[in-house]
Scaffold this motif. Structure first.
Motif, mmCIF file in Angstrom:
data_model
loop_
_atom_site.group_PDB
_atom_site.id
_atom_site.type_symbol
_atom_site.label_atom_id
_atom_site.label_comp_id
_atom_site.label_asym_id
_atom_site.label_seq_id
_atom_site.Cartn_x
_atom_site.Cartn_y
_atom_site.Cartn_z
ATOM 1 N N SER A 103 -28.857 17.820 90.133
ATOM 2 C CA SER A 103 -28.627 16.330 90.146
ATOM 3 C C SER A 103 -28.349 15.769 91.211
ATOM 4 O O SER A 103 -27.544 15.944 92.036
ATOM 5 C CB SER A 103 -27.547 16.176 88.851
ATOM 6 O OG SER A 103 -27.670 16.807 87.564
ATOM 7 N N SER A 152 -24.547 16.597 79.868
ATOM 8 C CA SER A 152 -23.961 17.563 80.373
ATOM 9 C C SER A 152 -23.128 18.507 79.369
ATOM 10 O O SER A 152 -22.395 17.767 78.849
ATOM 11 C CB SER A 152 -23.306 17.770 81.829
ATOM 12 O OG SER A 152 -24.344 17.173 82.775
ATOM 13 N N LYS A 204 -27.020 21.135 82.197
ATOM 14 C CA LYS A 204 -27.885 20.036 81.689
ATOM 15 C C LYS A 204 -28.632 20.169 80.445
ATOM 16 O O LYS A 204 -29.278 21.337 80.539
ATOM 17 C CB LYS A 204 -28.904 19.355 82.893
ATOM 18 C CG LYS A 204 -28.038 18.471 83.954
ATOM 19 C CD LYS A 204 -27.820 17.138 83.496
ATOM 20 C CE LYS A 204 -27.082 16.076 84.417
ATOM 21 N NZ LYS A 204 -26.874 15.004 83.941
#
Length: 262
Positions: free
Chosen positions: A186, A37, A79
């Motif tokens: 996520s 990230s 991400k």
């Protein structure tokens, strides 16, 4: 003077979140298929004391104006879906995706999740499952008498059964991809969930129409670079320190101003 105290405090808060992101990246440096990230920063509100272009004395225009910023904030934690290093395992159930795409797995609530982790296993019924026991979608079942498993780059799963020299096809592994993978949610456990931002999944055969091919006997490592994260950590630490120094300096200046009345 009080304004500078709060402005520097926003910088410290932003760098603290940045450090949290870096720490998570480093903690998952050995997580198969993990995607790092990145914290994105932006400035926040400005206080305007003089407008640019306003009429000045004598009929001229103010060329620049006066605006003072009130600090920074983290605008997004994104991400980064670059491909990690592919390493050899020689395990026939280890799979790596070379290119775009995600494995599809069925969660306990029936919802489909998506993963880049290809360390597959077999459960007691012969189904291909993840390390968490989640079956891949569409379901692939390996017969009990299979002595060898072959998974092609196109996802076709074939087995050699005991006493036979002819491979038998038992299923096909399909992949999914998204127009905006950075918008996926996520879920932990190497899983991602579909969101409005990610768009709907497009499923297909590996190696076709832009989908990545499957490599049997390989695993994709995380795309975390320890060197890069260490540099980011040092930069974040120095930024945190300089913001704390700004608070200390503003406090000293306030102390001097208070001392004028003595």
């Amino acid at each position: 003077m009080i304004r500078s105290l709060w402005t520097a405090a926003t910088g410290m808060e932003a760098q603290q979140l940045n450090m949290d992101v870096i720490a998570n990246n480093l903690a998952n440096v050995n997580s198969s298929g993990f995607k790092k990230s990145r914290a994105d920063f932006q400035d926040i509100l400005y206080q305007t004391s003089k407008l640019a272009g306003a009429t000045a004395a004598g009929g001229g225009e103010v060329p620049t104006g006066i605006q003072v910023g009130l600090g920074s904030k983290v605008a997004a934690v994104q991400k980064v879906f670059t491909t990690g290093d592919i390493r050899t395992t020689n395990n026939e159930l280890d799979l790596a995706i070379e290119g775009e795409g995600f494995f599809q797995v069925t969660q306990p609530d029936g919802e489909v999740a998506y993963s880049r982790g290809g360390a597959m296993k077999m459960d007691s019924t012969g189904r291909l499952v993840t390390s968490e026991g989640l079956a891949i979608e569409p379901e692939v079942v390996i017969p009990a008498g299979a002595t060898q498993i072959s998974i092609g780059s196109d996802g076709i799963v074939e087995v050699l059964e005991d006493g036979s020299n002819t491979p038998t096809e038992v299923g096909t592994i399909e992949l999914a991809r998204f127009s905006n993978p950075a918008g996926l949610k996520s879920l932990g456990h190497n899983l991602y969930g579909e969101t409005v931002s990610s768009g709907a999944p497009e499923t297909g055969i590996p190696g076709e129409n832009g989908m990545g091919a499957i490599s049997q006997g390989y695993l994709e490592g995380s795309n975390v670079s320890i060197m890069e994260e260490m540099v980011n950590m040092i930069a974040g630490q120095r930024a945190y320190e300089i913001n704390s120094k700004a608070i200390q300096t503003a406090d000293e200046m306030l102390q001097m101003a208070n001392g004028l009345i003595r």
